[in-house]
Structures are given as C-alpha cells and as structure tokens.
Design a protein around this motif. Structure first.
Motif, PDB file in Angstrom:
ATOM      1  N   ILE A 103     -13.917 -20.552  24.557  1.00  0.00           N
ATOM      2  CA  ILE A 103     -15.271 -20.892  24.123  1.00  0.00           C
ATOM      3  C   ILE A 103     -16.265 -20.633  25.255  1.00  0.00           C
ATOM      4  O   ILE A 103     -17.335 -20.057  25.041  1.00  0.00           O
ATOM      5  N   ALA A 104     -15.921 -21.036  26.466  1.00  0.00           N
ATOM      6  CA  ALA A 104     -16.806 -20.799  27.611  1.00  0.00           C
ATOM      7  C   ALA A 104     -16.965 -19.303  27.886  1.00  0.00           C
ATOM      8  O   ALA A 104     -18.082 -18.823  28.125  1.00  0.00           O
TER       9      ALA A 104
ATOM     10  N   ILE B 263     -21.920 -13.833  25.039  1.00  0.00           N
ATOM     11  CA  ILE B 263     -23.097 -13.817  24.168  1.00  0.00           C
ATOM     12  C   ILE B 263     -24.371 -13.872  25.007  1.00  0.00           C
ATOM     13  O   ILE B 263     -25.324 -13.122  24.761  1.00  0.00           O
ATOM     14  N   TRP B 264     -24.383 -14.734  26.004  1.00  0.00           N
ATOM     15  CA  TRP B 264     -25.563 -14.829  26.872  1.00  0.00           C
ATOM     16  C   TRP B 264     -25.827 -13.504  27.583  1.00  0.00           C
ATOM     17  O   TRP B 264     -26.952 -13.012  27.603  1.00  0.00           O
TER      18      TRP B 264
ATOM     19  N   GLY C 216     -20.234  -6.866  20.100  1.00  0.00           N
ATOM     20  CA  GLY C 216     -19.792  -7.827  21.110  1.00  0.00           C
ATOM     21  C   GLY C 216     -20.301  -9.228  20.823  1.00  0.00           C
ATOM     22  O   GLY C 216     -19.560 -10.209  20.937  1.00  0.00           O
ATOM     23  N   VAL C 217     -21.557  -9.328  20.437  1.00  0.00           N
ATOM     24  CA  VAL C 217     -22.115 -10.642  20.088  1.00  0.00           C
ATOM     25  C   VAL C 217     -21.424 -11.193  18.839  1.00  0.00           C
ATOM     26  O   VAL C 217     -21.065 -12.376  18.783  1.00  0.00           O
TER      27      VAL C 217
ATOM     28  N   ILE D  36     -18.335 -10.431  17.564  1.00  0.00           N
ATOM     29  CA  ILE D  36     -16.933 -10.784  17.838  1.00  0.00           C
ATOM     30  C   ILE D  36     -16.853 -12.014  18.728  1.00  0.00           C
ATOM     31  O   ILE D  36     -16.018 -12.902  18.507  1.00  0.00           O
ATOM     32  N   ALA D  37     -17.713 -12.108  19.730  1.00  0.00           N
ATOM     33  CA  ALA D  37     -17.710 -13.287  20.599  1.00  0.00           C
ATOM     34  C   ALA D  37     -18.066 -14.546  19.805  1.00  0.00           C
ATOM     35  O   ALA D  37     -17.484 -15.612  20.026  1.00  0.00           O
ATOM     36  N   ALA D  38     -19.008 -14.429  18.875  1.00  0.00           N
ATOM     37  CA  ALA D  38     -19.366 -15.581  18.040  1.00  0.00           C
ATOM     38  C   ALA D  38     -18.200 -15.984  17.140  1.00  0.00           C
ATOM     39  O   ALA D  38     -17.907 -17.176  16.978  1.00  0.00           O
ATOM     40  N   LEU D  39     -17.514 -14.992  16.558  1.00  0.00           N
ATOM     41  CA  LEU D  39     -16.346 -15.305  15.727  1.00  0.00           C
ATOM     42  C   LEU D  39     -15.229 -15.942  16.551  1.00  0.00           C
ATOM     43  O   LEU D  39     -14.592 -16.909  16.112  1.00  0.00           O
ATOM     44  N   LEU D  40     -14.989 -15.406  17.746  1.00  0.00           N
ATOM     45  CA  LEU D  40     -13.988 -16.003  18.635  1.00  0.00           C
ATOM     46  C   LEU D  40     -14.359 -17.430  19.007  1.00  0.00           C
ATOM     47  O   LEU D  40     -13.495 -18.315  19.055  1.00  0.00           O
ATOM     48  N   LEU D  41     -15.634 -17.654  19.263  1.00  0.00           N
ATOM     49  CA  LEU D  41     -16.096 -18.991  19.613  1.00  0.00           C
ATOM     50  C   LEU D  41     -15.857 -19.961  18.451  1.00  0.00           C
ATOM     51  O   LEU D  41     -15.332 -21.066  18.654  1.00  0.00           O
ATOM     52  N   ILE D  42     -16.186 -19.561  17.239  1.00  0.00           N
ATOM     53  CA  ILE D  42     -15.994 -20.425  16.070  1.00  0.00           C
ATOM     54  C   ILE D  42     -14.511 -20.696  15.819  1.00  0.00           C
ATOM     55  O   ILE D  42     -14.102 -21.845  15.596  1.00  0.00           O
ATOM     56  N   VAL D  43     -13.699 -19.648  15.863  1.00  0.00           N
ATOM     57  CA  VAL D  43     -12.261 -19.814  15.611  1.00  0.00           C
ATOM     58  C   VAL D  43     -11.627 -20.701  16.673  1.00  0.00           C
ATOM     59  O   VAL D  43     -10.789 -21.561  16.358  1.00  0.00           O
ATOM     60  N   ASN D  44     -12.018 -20.530  17.919  1.00  0.00           N
ATOM     61  CA  ASN D  44     -11.451 -21.369  18.970  1.00  0.00           C
ATOM     62  C   ASN D  44     -11.947 -22.803  18.875  1.00  0.00           C
ATOM     63  O   ASN D  44     -11.225 -23.729  19.209  1.00  0.00           O
ATOM     64  N   PHE D  45     -13.167 -22.997  18.403  1.00  0.00           N
ATOM     65  CA  PHE D  45     -13.648 -24.358  18.165  1.00  0.00           C
ATOM     66  C   PHE D  45     -12.826 -25.031  17.074  1.00  0.00           C
ATOM     67  O   PHE D  45     -12.442 -26.195  17.204  1.00  0.00           O
ATOM     68  N   LEU D  46     -12.549 -24.291  16.006  1.00  0.00           N
ATOM     69  CA  LEU D  46     -11.774 -24.865  14.903  1.00  0.00           C
ATOM     70  C   LEU D  46     -10.318 -25.122  15.279  1.00  0.00           C
ATOM     71  O   LEU D  46      -9.660 -25.942  14.658  1.00  0.00           O
TER      72      LEU D  46
END
Length: 136
Positions: free
Chosen positions: A118-119, A125-126, A92-93, A95-105
């Motif tokens: 991202i939110a 992650i938290w 979960g951490v 996949i959430a990190a990958l989703l966060l990076i991809v959505n940032f890009l």
C-alpha cells in the motif's frame, strides 16, 4: 535568475525524470512483491492468517490469482515507465490504485506485506501524478 523562473529549466526536467524513474522502480518492486504473494497464496496457503468472519472473503487461492495477475501487470507497466510514455503513466496510476485496493482488502490475510505494498503504491501514484506531461 531567469532560469529559476522558467518551468522548463534543466532542474525541473531532472526532477520530472527522477520522479518517473522512482515510480518505475517502485512499480517493479510492488509487482515482484505481489507476484511472490500470489504464488505463496496459490501454492502454500497456510502461511496466511485465517480470518473466518471477514466481509470480503475469497479463498486464499482466489486472492493469490488476483495478486499474481496484478503483479504481472505492475511489472509490465513498470518496464513501460522506463520509456517515460504517457500510456505507461496512466496505466501506472490505474494499476497502482488497483494494487492499493486489493492489498487493502487483503490486510487480514497478510498484514505486513499489505501495508508495505500500500505504501509503495501510494508513492507510485504520487510520483506519477506530480509530474506534468510537458515536464517529461
């Protein structure tokens, strides 16, 4: 008095379970949003903003496939989080990190959805990192 000092009290167990449930639901929501976003980019790409000078430039269909696969992975991990297993928390951490990076890009292509996902991923992650393994 001793129940408040005990780290394995019923209150801490309920909080740990609540945070894991929160992360599971948020992961499912982020997965669905990313799946819909991927389908939109693959099928009907004129919904997105055109950014000709963007550094991380892919075709919109390429971004769509990335979002679709990560969204499916997020759904599977979200379902696994309902079982409160360690592998689901670790994945979960990740996949959430990958989703966060991809959505940032991909913010220039669809800013509102990117910021929402991202939110959501930051909350996931938290929630998954704040709960200790022995609390679950």
């Amino acid at each position: 008095m001793s129940s408040t000092l005990n780290p394995h009290s019923e209150t801490s167990q309920a909080a740990a379970g609540g945070l894991t449930l929160f992360a599971a639901v948020m992961m499912l929501i982020a997965g669905f949003v990313d799946i819909f976003r991927g389908i939109m980019a693959i099928v009907h790409d004129n919904v997105f903003i055109s950014t000709p000078d963007y550094v991380f430039k892919f075709s919109l269909a390429g971004w769509g496939w990335i979002h679709l696969f990560l969204g499916i992975a997020a759904l599977m991990v979200g379902v696994g989080l309902f079982r409160v297993s360690l592998w689901a928390r670790v994945l979960g951490v990740i996949i959430a990190a990958l989703l966060l990076i991809v959505n940032f890009l991909s913010i220039p292509y669809y800013p509102l959805w990117s910021i929402v996902v991202i939110a959501l991923c930051a909350f996931v992650i938290w929630a998954l990192c704040v709960v200790r393994h022995e609390d679950v």
